[in-house]
Design a protein around this motif. Structure first.
Motif, short mmCIF file in Angstrom:
data_model
loop_
_atom_site.label_atom_id
_atom_site.label_comp_id
_atom_site.label_asym_id
_atom_site.label_seq_id
_atom_site.Cartn_x
_atom_site.Cartn_y
_atom_site.Cartn_z
N GLY A 17 71.40 18.12 78.25
CA GLY A 17 70.51 17.13 78.45
C GLY A 17 70.27 17.15 80.14
N GLY A 18 71.07 17.11 80.96
CA GLY A 18 71.49 16.18 81.63
C GLY A 18 71.88 15.46 82.75
N ALA A 19 71.70 15.24 83.46
CA ALA A 19 72.89 13.73 83.70
C ALA A 19 72.49 12.35 82.82
CB ALA A 19 73.17 13.13 85.29
N TRP A 20 73.58 11.46 82.18
CA TRP A 20 73.75 10.88 81.24
C TRP A 20 72.04 9.70 81.55
CZ3 TRP A 20 74.63 5.04 81.10
CH2 TRP A 20 74.76 4.48 79.25
N GLY A 21 71.17 9.67 80.54
CA GLY A 21 69.71 8.87 80.50
C GLY A 21 68.80 9.48 81.16
N CYS A 22 68.82 10.89 81.25
CA CYS A 22 67.76 11.52 82.94
C CYS A 22 67.38 12.68 81.81
CB CYS A 22 68.70 12.50 83.51
SG CYS A 22 69.15 10.62 84.71
N CYS A 23 67.85 12.53 80.08
CA CYS A 23 67.48 13.75 79.47
C CYS A 23 66.05 13.51 79.38
CB CYS A 23 67.73 13.65 77.99
SG CYS A 23 66.81 14.93 76.56
N LEU A 24 65.20 12.74 78.88
CA LEU A 24 62.93 12.70 78.32
C LEU A 24 63.00 12.71 80.36
CD1 LEU A 24 61.28 11.99 77.01
CD2 LEU A 24 61.62 9.05 78.18
N PHE A 25 63.82 12.87 81.47
CA PHE A 25 63.21 12.83 82.49
C PHE A 25 62.73 14.34 83.16
CE2 PHE A 25 64.97 8.45 83.09
CZ PHE A 25 63.81 7.82 83.53
N TYR A 26 63.84 14.93 82.81
CA TYR A 26 63.85 16.57 82.80
C TYR A 26 63.12 17.20 81.70
CZ TYR A 26 67.91 17.31 85.85
OH TYR A 26 68.58 17.23 86.96
N VAL A 27 62.70 16.54 80.53
CA VAL A 27 61.88 17.46 79.51
C VAL A 27 60.34 16.54 79.93
CG1 VAL A 27 61.11 16.88 76.99
CG2 VAL A 27 62.99 16.72 77.60
N GLN A 28 60.16 15.40 80.69
CA GLN A 28 58.41 14.99 81.01
C GLN A 28 58.66 16.46 82.43
OE1 GLN A 28 59.66 11.14 81.78
NE2 GLN A 28 58.21 10.82 79.54
N ALA A 29 59.77 16.36 83.29
CA ALA A 29 59.17 17.19 84.69
C ALA A 29 59.64 18.74 84.32
CB ALA A 29 60.34 16.86 85.72
N ALA A 30 59.61 18.99 83.62
CA ALA A 30 59.38 20.38 83.03
C ALA A 30 58.05 20.52 82.86
CB ALA A 30 60.78 21.15 82.00
N LYS A 31 57.72 19.67 81.99
CA LYS A 31 56.32 19.94 80.67
C LYS A 31 55.69 19.93 81.77
CE LYS A 31 57.29 18.68 76.36
NZ LYS A 31 57.10 17.64 75.49
N ARG A 32 55.17 19.05 82.72
CA ARG A 32 54.32 18.54 83.92
C ARG A 32 54.38 20.00 84.93
NH1 ARG A 32 56.11 13.14 84.67
NH2 ARG A 32 57.99 14.11 86.13
N LEU A 33 55.56 21.02 85.02
CA LEU A 33 55.67 22.33 85.95
C LEU A 33 54.91 23.70 85.53
CD1 LEU A 33 59.39 21.77 87.85
CD2 LEU A 33 56.88 21.49 88.94
N GLY A 34 54.81 23.17 83.67
CA GLY A 34 53.74 24.32 83.21
C GLY A 34 55.31 24.58 81.97
N LEU A 35 56.45 24.38 82.26
CA LEU A 35 58.06 24.45 81.11
C LEU A 35 57.50 24.72 79.81
CD1 LEU A 35 60.06 24.99 84.35
CD2 LEU A 35 59.29 26.54 83.50
#
Length: 413
Positions: free
Chosen positions: A11-29
């Motif tokens: 999930g990434g650094a503590w507390g950053c899971c949601l941000f990684y998921v959102q950013a990935a989706k914005r990039l079409g991943l």
């Protein structure tokens, strides 16, 4: 056609899971998480597929990624959690994907090895010694001179880190670390360090580029837990140049320079002193502060790097962003915590986040796990940002009922 997937490890650094998921989706991943405990990160709430895997086992990760490749086009594998970051580097190399150098990550994670490499490069660091038992710890503290900091040689989040002002405190914390209560991530080895005093700063970097410097304020000793983070730091030209030179020297000395790095420094009477180099993205709320202060979405740029796209750190605006962490003042059961919506409605507040819910047992440990929430604010000036932050924090309230004394607890049972 197979979907283009981004594999997240833990999930990434503590507390950053949601941000990684959102950013990935914005990039079409299509984000897919591999985690030893998927429920810990709440991936379903983030809208992310999660698969249970022993993430400390490289062969298990290779097997799961190989299985996923049958149905997905794996664009990249990413992680910002220090505990498994070197393993992720090895995984990227196995699948011929961009990733961090696992050897550099492992050397940097071992704080004793990191100290040795920095010292060999003539980079200013605290005096230090490595100890494996109580006698070594005491003699090391005597040689360095009190007060000293005791910390596990491998670890993060200030877990097990304590300022010891006398030999009784040295003995008590050594007994805690070696007595079976501390969860070691490696062989039990204690780093004994000089307590370097002076204002605390953070350097945020990506590749070999400096994004900016922030200031960090701690809570009361003997622990080292950030209470407030602010970007950018108010530095003189001399300080900025000194910090920038030292930070880049750290990357060269440690063989880093790929992906995010955050460096902790203090400004002392002898100039900058490097406290620690972390070869990964910093945990929340630092990524949010960088975006608010500079317009740099570091998580998005990290993902672009991992999937082989062009990334850039061009700053699009200049604000002062600050985060205030919320910490309980006693142990017990949380009765309530409220004021989230009132605080969020204050003009200039960017985010209000609670990590706990009513009925949660609160047991303070003196590390990052003590934080029960945070508030982030931003504006064009430092004074305005600090005023906004204070107004918002003042609207948040909570109540904790202390745990009953052990004898009373037994009577209740």
């Amino acid at each position: 056609m197979a979907s283009r997937a981004l594999i997240l490890i833990e999930g990434g650094a503590w507390g950053c899971c949601l941000f990684y998921v959102q950013a990935a989706k914005r990039l079409g991943l299509h984000p897919i998480n591999l985690s030893a405990n998927p429920a810990h990160h709440d991936f379903r709430a983030a809208g992310c597929e999660a698969i249970r895997v022993d993430t400390s086992n490289l062969d298990a990760l290779i097997g799961e990624c190989s299985r996923l490749r049958a149905t997905h086009d794996i664009a990249g594998i990413i992680c910002a959690e220090e505990r498994v970051y070197a393993t992720v580097g090895k995984l990227c190399r196995y699948f011929d994907l961009p990733g961090p150098n696992p050897v550099s990550i492992e050397r940097c994670r071992d704080k004793f090895t990191q100290r040795q490499l920095l010292a060999e490069a003539d980079i200013p660091i605290p005096a230090y010694r490595l100890a494996a038992n109580a006698r070594d710890v005491e003699s090391s503290a005597a040689a360095i001179g009190l007060p000293v900091i005791l910390k596990p040689a491998v670890g993060s989040g200030s877990v097990g880190v304590r300022l010891c002002r006398n030999f009784d405190e040295v003995a008590r914390h050594t007994a805690y670390l070696l007595g079976g209560k501390h969860e070691w991530q490696s062989l039990p080895r204690i780093l004994v360090e000089e307590f370097v005093q002076g204002p605390h700063y953070l350097a945020s970097m990506m590749g070999n580029e400096l994004i900016g410097f922030g200031t960090a304020e701690y809570g009361p000793p003997p622990h080292f837990v950030f209470r407030q983070l602010t970007f950018p730091a108010q530095l003189t030209d001399e300080q900025h140049e000194c910090f920038a030179n030292v930070s880049l020297s750290c990357l060269r000395a440690l063989g880093l320079g790929w992906g995010p790095t955050n460096i902790e420094l203090r400004w002392t009477g002898r100039g900058p002193v490097v406290i620690e180099v972390n070869p990964r993205l910093a945990a929340a709320p630092e990524p949010q502060l960088l975006q608010l202060a500079y317009g740099v979405h570091l998580i998005t740029e990290h993902i672009k790097l991992v999937i082989g796209d062009e990334w850039n750190l061009r700053k699009t605006h200049s604000n002062t962003a600050a985060a205030q962490s919320l910490f309980p003042d006693l142990d017990g059961t949380l009765d309530y915590i409220d004021g989230e919506h009132l605080a969020a409605a204050v003009s200039g507040v960017a985010e209000v986040k609670f990590h706990v819910e009513p009925e949660t047992p609160i047991v303070r440990k003196g590390d990052f796990q003590d934080r029960i929430g945070y508030v982030i604010a931003a504006s064009p000036s430092l004074a305005e940002t600090e005023a906004i932050l204070q107004r918002a924090v003042d609207l948040i309230n909570w109540s904790i009922t202390p745990f009953p004394p052990p004898g009373e607890q037994n009577n209740l049972d």
